[in-house]
Design an enzyme around this catalytic site. Structure first.
Site, PDB file in Angstrom:
ATOM      1  N   CYS A  61     -34.535 -17.132  29.761  1.00 33.27           N
ATOM      2  CA  CYS A  61     -34.975 -16.134  28.785  1.00 33.27           C
ATOM      3  C   CYS A  61     -36.016 -16.741  27.835  1.00 33.27           C
ATOM      4  O   CYS A  61     -35.809 -17.835  27.305  1.00 33.27           O
ATOM      5  CB  CYS A  61     -33.768 -15.628  28.000  1.00 33.27           C
ATOM      6  SG  CYS A  61     -34.207 -14.369  26.788  1.00 33.27           S
ATOM      7  N   CYS A  65     -33.216 -17.817  20.687  1.00 36.62           N
ATOM      8  CA  CYS A  65     -31.964 -17.678  19.932  1.00 36.62           C
ATOM      9  C   CYS A  65     -31.236 -19.035  19.915  1.00 36.62           C
ATOM     10  O   CYS A  65     -30.906 -19.572  20.988  1.00 36.62           O
ATOM     11  CB  CYS A  65     -31.075 -16.619  20.573  1.00 36.62           C
ATOM     12  SG  CYS A  65     -31.981 -15.093  20.950  1.00 36.62           S
ATOM     13  N   CYS A  68     -28.013 -19.737  22.051  1.00 33.72           N
ATOM     14  CA  CYS A  68     -27.880 -19.262  23.431  1.00 33.72           C
ATOM     15  C   CYS A  68     -28.311 -20.293  24.476  1.00 33.72           C
ATOM     16  O   CYS A  68     -29.414 -20.836  24.430  1.00 33.72           O
ATOM     17  CB  CYS A  68     -28.685 -17.976  23.613  1.00 33.72           C
ATOM     18  SG  CYS A  68     -28.422 -17.240  25.242  1.00 33.72           S
ATOM     19  N   CYS A 105     -19.450  -4.287  31.269  1.00 32.19           N
ATOM     20  CA  CYS A 105     -20.632  -4.596  30.451  1.00 32.19           C
ATOM     21  C   CYS A 105     -21.541  -5.541  31.221  1.00 32.19           C
ATOM     22  O   CYS A 105     -21.132  -6.661  31.561  1.00 32.19           O
ATOM     23  CB  CYS A 105     -20.231  -5.277  29.161  1.00 32.19           C
ATOM     24  SG  CYS A 105     -18.979  -4.393  28.253  1.00 32.19           S
ATOM     25  N   CYS A 136     -21.641  -0.345  30.037  1.00 32.79           N
ATOM     26  CA  CYS A 136     -22.383  -0.902  28.908  1.00 32.79           C
ATOM     27  C   CYS A 136     -23.443  -1.836  29.482  1.00 32.79           C
ATOM     28  O   CYS A 136     -23.202  -2.502  30.494  1.00 32.79           O
ATOM     29  CB  CYS A 136     -21.428  -1.679  27.997  1.00 32.79           C
ATOM     30  SG  CYS A 136     -22.266  -2.458  26.600  1.00 32.79           S
ATOM     31  N   CYS A 196     -23.299  -0.449  20.549  1.00 34.23           N
ATOM     32  CA  CYS A 196     -22.413  -1.605  20.417  1.00 34.23           C
ATOM     33  C   CYS A 196     -23.239  -2.665  19.707  1.00 34.23           C
ATOM     34  O   CYS A 196     -24.239  -3.136  20.253  1.00 34.23           O
ATOM     35  CB  CYS A 196     -21.967  -2.086  21.799  1.00 34.23           C
ATOM     36  SG  CYS A 196     -21.078  -3.653  21.765  1.00 34.23           S
ATOM     37  N   ARG A 274     -14.446  -5.567  18.273  1.00 36.67           N
ATOM     38  CA  ARG A 274     -14.133  -6.373  19.459  1.00 36.67           C
ATOM     39  C   ARG A 274     -14.096  -7.856  19.127  1.00 36.67           C
ATOM     40  O   ARG A 274     -15.081  -8.430  18.644  1.00 36.67           O
ATOM     41  CB  ARG A 274     -15.150  -6.121  20.573  1.00 36.67           C
ATOM     42  CG  ARG A 274     -14.819  -6.924  21.853  1.00 36.67           C
ATOM     43  CD  ARG A 274     -15.625  -6.485  23.065  1.00 36.67           C
ATOM     44  NE  ARG A 274     -15.452  -5.071  23.277  1.00 36.67           N
ATOM     45  CZ  ARG A 274     -16.419  -4.157  23.115  1.00 36.67           C
ATOM     46  NH1 ARG A 274     -17.624  -4.528  22.788  1.00 36.67           N
ATOM     47  NH2 ARG A 274     -16.165  -2.883  23.306  1.00 36.67           N
TER      48      ARG A 274
HETATM   49  N1  SAM Z   1     -30.585 -10.868  26.065  1.00 40.46           N
HETATM   50  C1  SAM Z   1     -29.883  -9.818  25.472  1.00 40.46           C
HETATM   51  C2  SAM Z   1     -29.860  -9.866  23.981  1.00 40.46           C
HETATM   52  O1  SAM Z   1     -29.910 -10.948  23.415  1.00 40.46           O
HETATM   53  O2  SAM Z   1     -29.722  -8.817  23.367  1.00 40.46           O
HETATM   54  C3  SAM Z   1     -28.473  -9.649  25.995  1.00 40.46           C
HETATM   55  C4  SAM Z   1     -27.597 -10.840  26.270  1.00 40.46           C
HETATM   56  S1  SAM Z   1     -27.135 -11.840  24.883  1.00 40.46           S
HETATM   57  C5  SAM Z   1     -26.335 -13.191  25.701  1.00 40.46           C
HETATM   58  C6  SAM Z   1     -25.854 -10.922  24.081  1.00 40.46           C
HETATM   59  C7  SAM Z   1     -25.179 -11.510  22.869  1.00 40.46           C
HETATM   60  O3  SAM Z   1     -24.342 -12.588  23.245  1.00 40.46           O
HETATM   61  C8  SAM Z   1     -26.037 -12.126  21.777  1.00 40.46           C
HETATM   62  O4  SAM Z   1     -26.610 -11.171  20.933  1.00 40.46           O
HETATM   63  C9  SAM Z   1     -25.038 -12.975  21.038  1.00 40.46           C
HETATM   64  O5  SAM Z   1     -24.425 -12.243  19.996  1.00 40.46           O
HETATM   65  C10 SAM Z   1     -24.006 -13.316  22.092  1.00 40.46           C
HETATM   66  N2  SAM Z   1     -24.015 -14.757  22.402  1.00 40.46           N
HETATM   67  C11 SAM Z   1     -24.918 -15.427  23.152  1.00 40.46           C
HETATM   68  N3  SAM Z   1     -24.629 -16.737  23.220  1.00 40.46           N
HETATM   69  C12 SAM Z   1     -23.506 -16.911  22.461  1.00 40.46           C
HETATM   70  C13 SAM Z   1     -22.725 -18.049  22.121  1.00 40.46           C
HETATM   71  N4  SAM Z   1     -23.028 -19.271  22.544  1.00 40.46           N
HETATM   72  N5  SAM Z   1     -21.646 -17.863  21.338  1.00 40.46           N
HETATM   73  C14 SAM Z   1     -21.319 -16.630  20.888  1.00 40.46           C
HETATM   74  N6  SAM Z   1     -22.020 -15.522  21.179  1.00 40.46           N
HETATM   75  C15 SAM Z   1     -23.110 -15.658  21.955  1.00 40.46           C
HETATM   76 FE1  SF4 Z   2     -32.278 -14.374  25.582  1.00 37.99          FE
HETATM   77 FE2  SF4 Z   2     -29.947 -15.456  25.001  1.00 37.99          FE
HETATM   78 FE3  SF4 Z   2     -31.470 -14.549  23.054  1.00 37.99          FE
HETATM   79 FE4  SF4 Z   2     -30.300 -12.801  24.757  1.00 37.99          FE
HETATM   80  S1  SF4 Z   2     -29.262 -14.145  23.316  1.00 37.99           S
HETATM   81  S2  SF4 Z   2     -32.405 -12.778  24.025  1.00 37.99           S
HETATM   82  S3  SF4 Z   2     -30.331 -14.030  26.626  1.00 37.99           S
HETATM   83  S4  SF4 Z   2     -31.971 -16.261  24.444  1.00 37.99           S
END
Ligand code: SAM
Ligand code: SF4
Ligand code: DTB
Length: 338
Positions: A61, A65, A68, A105, A136, A196, A274
């Site tokens: 991606c 973030c 992530c 989801c 979802c 959500c 949740r």
């Molecule tokens: N890429 C899309 C986005 O960011 O909207 C969807 C997938 S993203 C993995 C969905 C959510 O997962 C993020 O907004 C975050 O809140 C949660 N998430 C991702 N990595 C995480 C982590 N290491 N610990 C807790 N929550 C996490």
């Molecule tokens: Fe990409 Fe992870 Fe951020 Fe979702 S949370 S936008 S998968 S980097």
């Protein structure tokens, strides 16, 4: 629905930060008492809704973030994949249904879906719905047209988290803004898809940041139907995973996590709250307190998207100890009809 011993609290979008800070400051017993009263007034007291996650497109991606492991900016060695085949997705959904889950989801590690991806996404939504499960999707930012396409396909929920307080957003993510997030949420709402939206705690934030995070959710013109509260899963090679490994004191303590769940329940009384990522490393007692504080939904199965989850056996044992039963369908439907 249980007997309504408590009056149903008004759903308000005019919460002030001071009011929310005052809830966080309450003695723990008083906070849990209020949260439990709010919970019982609008939801089944001992029922928890089960959702199952599937990563339909993993890794690679472009967003940065800090939490992530699917970001290209993280050094986690996670293998990037292409969008999964529709048939394989439907097989996974059938397994989730057999395991008692009522919502499937599907998550993609995208900044936003490309229009060429939409036909396969639409097929996934239609296929899962035909199995009788709620659907979802979480695919990143959406245009108005894409949101409408998903609504027409019958998508029930779209997950798009604000993740943290608006004032702290640029410390966690720099490749998009908080306002970008709100814009997609508006497209989802306007298309008539349930929202959500939640975020992550335990990212080294302060109490004031958690107040700002809940305030941003609770002052949305319409509260999200589902509010996922994630505890950071610290993954080595991500900015926040590494920071937490170096400064273990920054890790959120379980009581403060429960407080956050309770404040979410009180300020967004009609929403499903949740208990999301982070359950794997949470004690059973802490999870029980989260249910007491008003959490009424979890992710089931051994995996979240890419990291480990508590697993069906541990959850079944915990539910049996607590006398909690899986929710057949969301009481939200009943609430909306009243
Ligand atoms: N890429 C899309 C986005 O960011 O909207 C969807 C997938 S993203 C993995 C969905 C959510 O997962 C993020 O907004 C975050 O809140 C949660 N998430 C991702 N990595 C995480 C982590 N290491 N610990 C807790 N929550 C996490
Ligand atoms: Fe990409 Fe992870 Fe951020 Fe979702 S949370 S936008 S998968 S980097
Ligand atoms: C949400 O708020 N939590 C889920 C879901 N929405 C998509 C995702 C949690 C992901 C945890 C890290 C992983 O397993 O990759």
């Amino acid at each position: 629905m249980n007997a309504h011993a408590n009056p149903r609290p008004a759903v308000r979008s005019d919460w002030t930060r001071e009011e929310i800070a005052a809830l966080f400051d309450l003695p723990f017993n008083d906070l849990l008492w209020q949260a439990q009263a709010a919970h019982r007034a609008s939801h089944e007291a001992n029922a928890v809704q089960l959702s199952t996650l599937l990563s339909i497109k993993t890794g690679g991606c472009p967003e940065d973030c800090g939490y992530c492991n699917q970001s290209v900016h993280a050094e986690t060695g996670l293998k990037a994949t292409k969008l999964m085949d529709v048939r394989a997705v439907l097989q996974a959904a059938a397994q989730a249904k057999d395991a008692g889950s009522t919502r499937f989801c599907m998550g993609a590690a995208w900044r936003n879906p490309k229009d060429r991806d939409m036909p396969a996404i639409v097929e996934m939504v239609q296929g899962v719905r035909q199995m009788g499960m709620e659907t979802c999707m979480t695919l990143g930012m959406l245009t108005e047209d894409q949101a409408r396409t998903l609504a027409d396909a019958g998508l029930d929920y779209y997950n798009h988290n604000i993740d943290t307080a608006p004032e702290r957003y640029d410390q966690v993510i720099t490749t998009r803004t908080f306002e970008d997030r709100i814009e997609t949420l508006e497209h989802v709402r306007e298309a008539g898809i349930n929202v959500c939206c939640g975020g992550i705690v335990g990212m080294g934030e302060t109490r004031a940041d958690r107040v700002g995070f809940i305030h941003a959710l609770a002052t949305l013109p319409v509260h999200p139907e589902s509010v996922p509260v994630n505890a950071l899963v610290p993954v080595k090679g991500t900015v926040l995973g590494d920071m937490l490994a170096d400064t273990p004191l920054a890790k959120i303590d379980e009581i403060e996590f429960v407080r956050t769940v309770a404040v979410a329940r009180i300020t967004m009384p009609a929403s499903m709250v949740r208990l999301s990522a982070g359950r794997e490393s949470m004690s059973d007692a802490a999870q029980a307190l989260c249910f007491m504080a008003g959490a009424n939904s979890i992710f089931t199965g051994d995996k979240l998207l890419t990291t480990d989850n508590a697993g069906d056996d541990r959850d079944a044992a915990l539910f049996a100890r607590l006398g909690v039963t899986p929710m057949a369908a969301e009481c939200k439907v009943e609430l909306a009809a009243e």
